[in-house]
Design a protein around this motif. Sequence first.
Motif, PDB file in Angstrom:
ATOM      1  N   GLU A 112       8.509   5.043   1.184  1.00 16.85           N
ATOM      2  CA  GLU A 112       7.608   5.532   2.235  1.00 16.85           C
ATOM      3  C   GLU A 112       7.581   4.589   3.445  1.00 16.85           C
TER       4      GLU A 112
ATOM      5  N   ASN B 116       3.458   6.993   9.080  1.00 18.99           N
ATOM      6  CA  ASN B 116       4.851   6.724   9.445  1.00 18.99           C
ATOM      7  C   ASN B 116       5.572   7.994   9.893  1.00 18.99           C
TER       8      ASN B 116
ATOM      9  N   ASN C 201      -0.967   6.349   5.588  1.00 16.28           N
ATOM     10  CA  ASN C 201       0.386   6.170   6.101  1.00 16.28           C
ATOM     11  C   ASN C 201       0.728   7.245   7.141  1.00 16.28           C
TER      12      ASN C 201
ATOM     13  N   MET D 122      -3.957  -0.994  -3.667  1.00 13.37           N
ATOM     14  CA  MET D 122      -4.617   0.089  -2.932  1.00 13.37           C
ATOM     15  C   MET D 122      -3.647   0.708  -1.923  1.00 13.37           C
ATOM     16  N   ARG D 123      -3.489   2.026  -1.989  1.00 13.41           N
ATOM     17  CA  ARG D 123      -2.582   2.700  -1.056  1.00 13.41           C
ATOM     18  C   ARG D 123      -3.236   2.822   0.312  1.00 13.41           C
ATOM     19  N   VAL D 124      -2.435   2.592   1.330  1.00 16.96           N
ATOM     20  CA  VAL D 124      -2.951   2.673   2.701  1.00 16.96           C
ATOM     21  C   VAL D 124      -2.827   4.115   3.226  1.00 16.96           C
TER      22      VAL D 124
ATOM     23  N   LEU E 199       4.853  11.225  -6.425  1.00 14.46           N
ATOM     24  CA  LEU E 199       5.279   9.860  -6.752  1.00 14.46           C
ATOM     25  C   LEU E 199       4.845   9.466  -8.158  1.00 14.46           C
ATOM     26  N   GLU E 200       3.643   9.849  -8.521  1.00 15.57           N
ATOM     27  CA  GLU E 200       3.154   9.500  -9.865  1.00 15.57           C
ATOM     28  C   GLU E 200       4.025  10.129 -10.946  1.00 15.57           C
TER      29      GLU E 200
ATOM     30  N   GLY F 145       0.794  -1.229   0.000  1.00 16.35           N
ATOM     31  CA  GLY F 145       0.000   0.000   0.000  1.00 16.35           C
ATOM     32  C   GLY F 145       0.823   1.274   0.000  1.00 16.35           C
TER      33      GLY F 145
ATOM     34  N   LEU G 109       0.917  11.751  -3.332  1.00 16.81           N
ATOM     35  CA  LEU G 109       0.759  10.862  -4.487  1.00 16.81           C
ATOM     36  C   LEU G 109       1.170  11.513  -5.814  1.00 16.81           C
TER      37      LEU G 109
ATOM     38  N   LYS H 275      -4.652  -1.131  11.700  1.00 20.82           N
ATOM     39  CA  LYS H 275      -4.042  -1.682  10.490  1.00 20.82           C
ATOM     40  C   LYS H 275      -5.107  -2.353   9.632  1.00 20.82           C
TER      41      LYS H 275
ATOM     42  N   VAL I 277      -1.494   2.589   8.742  1.00 25.86           N
ATOM     43  CA  VAL I 277      -0.233   2.029   9.243  1.00 25.86           C
ATOM     44  C   VAL I 277       0.639   3.111   9.857  1.00 25.86           C
TER      45      VAL I 277
ATOM     46  N   ARG J 294       7.083   8.068 -11.185  1.00 23.73           N
ATOM     47  CA  ARG J 294       6.835   6.798 -11.874  1.00 23.73           C
ATOM     48  C   ARG J 294       6.699   7.001 -13.384  1.00 23.73           C
TER      49      ARG J 294
ATOM     50  N   ALA K 153       8.495   8.788   5.545  1.00 16.84           N
ATOM     51  CA  ALA K 153       7.058   8.966   5.683  1.00 16.84           C
ATOM     52  C   ALA K 153       6.391   8.956   4.313  1.00 16.84           C
ATOM     53  N   GLY K 154       5.072   8.954   4.346  1.00 17.92           N
ATOM     54  CA  GLY K 154       4.317   9.012   3.095  1.00 17.92           C
ATOM     55  C   GLY K 154       4.648  10.260   2.304  1.00 17.92           C
ATOM     56  N   LEU K 155       4.571  10.146   0.997  1.00 23.57           N
ATOM     57  CA  LEU K 155       4.820  11.299   0.130  1.00 23.57           C
ATOM     58  C   LEU K 155       3.538  11.609  -0.636  1.00 23.57           C
TER      59      LEU K 155
END
Lengths: 362, 362
Positions: A37, B7, B5, B1-3, B18-19, A32, B15, B318, B323, B22, B11-13
């Motif tokens: 990340e 953290n 986050n 599926m993205r959770v 990131l896209e 996920g 989207l 969770k 997460v 990618r 840590a999460g970035l």
Amino acid sequence: MRVINFNAGPAGLPLPALERARDELLEFQGSGMSIMEHSHRGKEYDAVHEEAIALLTKLLGIPDTHQVLFLQGGASQQFAQIPMNFLTPETSADFLMTGVWSEKAFDEAKYYGKPRIAATTVNADKRYTRVPRQDELKVDPRAAYVHMTSNNTIYGTQWHTFPDVGAVPLVADMSSDLLWKPIDVSRFALIYAGAQKNVGPSGIVLVVVAKEFMARGRQDIPKIFRYSTYAENNSLYNTPPTFAIYLCRNVLSWIQGVGGLPQLEAWNRQKGDLLYAAIDRHPEFYRGPVEKDSRSYMNVVFRLPTEALDEAFVAESKKAGMVGLKGHRSAGGIRVSLYNAVTVDNVRVLVSFMDEFVRTRG
Amino acid sequence: MRVINFNAGPAGLPLPALERARDELLEFQGSGMSIMEHSHRGKEYDAVHEEAIALLTKLLGIPDTHQVLFLQGGASQQFAQIPMNFLTPETSADFLMTGVWSEKAFDEAKYYGKPRIAATTVNADKRYTRVPRQDELKVDPRAAYVHMTSNNTIYGTQWHTFPDVGAVPLVADMSSDLLWKPIDVSRFALIYAGAQKNVGPSGIVLVVVAKEFMARGRQDIPKIFRYSTYAENNSLYNTPPTFAIYLCRNVLSWIQGVGGLPQLEAWNRQKGDLLYAAIDRHPEFYRGPVEKDSRSYMNVVFRLPTEALDEAFVAESKKAGMVGLKGHRSAGGIRVSLYNAVTVDNVRVLVSFMDEFVRTRG
Ligand SMILES: Cc1ncc(COP(=O)(O)O)c(C=O)c1O
Ligand SMILES: Cc1ncc(COP(=O)(O)O)c(C=O)c1O
Ligand SMILES: [Mg+2]
Ligand SMILES: [Mg+2]
Ligand SMILES: [Mg+2]
Ligand SMILES: [Mg+2]
């Protein structure tokens, strides 16, 4: 359309390693999130970290006497970090001078101890066209270590037989040729390499260090600079560059998949031999300054009869789908970097181009 | 599926950042290669590098008196590199002690000079539940600098008014809250932040330094460790972590696109207020140790009545798609990190879960 990439570093990476990164960039193994990340203390990243170490250990045949570490700051930080760990103002290290990078390593060592030149091949033009012969080495047996640069990225020279330095620990900057072929790791007290040529992206330095040598490291320097801190914490004392290590893992896994270092060596020799043969077919036109025994299989340098021709060569090769052929700003001419991601076919395209270029412009 | 986050870092970035990475991972802007395969001296990478600096300068309103630098080694290396540059064995620096990271910074400074404690909120349990008040600061006007941690990632405390330290240069570790809201950069001699919380992946440290302060830096340390070397070479003295800087560029460009720091501050306040309100609705169940004035908008910490409930909270959250809620290994309990990539909606999901969890388990 991907071009043929002869960059000197950061350099081209194997396509499968990049495709793997792209395919799971948003979603790492159904977790996920991207691997970048994930916590560096979580099980997903941990598996990648361990796999990168295991692959490097297997590919290089790293014995139990040695440990793999991941550091940051580029190979240039190692120029300072090694003497910080292993010298005192009273002790000396011996340097084998073979180019710009050896000189920089030597200069940084002056801040911590007494670097000494144990061999140099610098010529009257302040350039280097070969590595020293064994009989030219004057190693001080009391030196804390001997520092060498296994491949000289700018001058295009490479050690084809590692020097015998007796009982003195041998430290090697292998930034531009680690993993080009199998080596005997046990001969080295410390190997370091910025990943951005043969192993991964920039931002990560691979270190392989003898535990016995590491144990001699100073304890009166900041924790973050001690190799022993990295060793005791499996390179997780602080946050490592997780995505860079992940990409190295992808490249190492690709190397393993194609047959390991024996296969890479076979390809690398084929690539270098093809290119040097092209140079030697037209020695008046493609002028390689490097003495034959010292020719590098990673960085091949030559000049054309005029600077205008050098420029035309770079411009026309670009039109033919090849990039990265301009020599280092301090050296000029042409430099072809033949790191692991460059294929034999890529070199064939270049060689045809070279033969044709002589025919029309020679 | 993205959770979802939460953290603490990496840590999460966002989207979109990131896209973008990618989509052009194999082919950067029609150049036939990935941005990470480009030379750090080529025009494609240079444009990214300059854009990252320009975006950070614009977002933070960095004045001409200051310069942006990109370093490596994590914030932990800054703990050592700052005193290496700005202390001598005879000079002292003042530390405002607010948590684990302040302590580590203090410890590394001992190798270069005389760190001194100018304020601490450590309690009898060796923990911290607030930051100091202005009237608790005992700053030595001869100190080379004052070091502070603007946000305490582990203890969940944050400075909401920066301290007044008179004419002494103020150095701040903003690793876990840089870019959470607009700040007055001119108050700081040096700001540093590991990118892996609010700005990008691990493996890159952002530094904003006053040129005047930097000019006082020692010249008798290795080149690679001097801030002035990075400044003189626009952070291209050696190979920077190009892909990490590119990812920061993507995140900074996303921040700019959504409205800059005023918008992020509005969202971050909404997120923190929602979460603290949930805690305060059930003060017997969600026990926040932090004094209200010092509560962090980036890392929210609390404990449940028992460790078994902490564990159940982590496990059930969770299952609900969230997460990263487990507290730091040294602190235990629950930690919710609300960095910029976490949305207000993400926090609403968590808050509903928390209300429901009390209802069924409280
Ligand atoms: C042999 C060698 N050593 C050191 C360096 C410096 O590496 P970095 O830029 O990672 O500091 C290079 C860079 O090209 C190199 O080729
Ligand atoms: C406030 C603060 N400072 C420093 C660090 C250490 O950062 P690094 O792991 O990049 O060295 C952290 C890590 O979480 C942190 O939160
Ligand atoms: Mg060289
Ligand atoms: Mg180049
Ligand atoms: Mg803390
Ligand atoms: Mg964690």
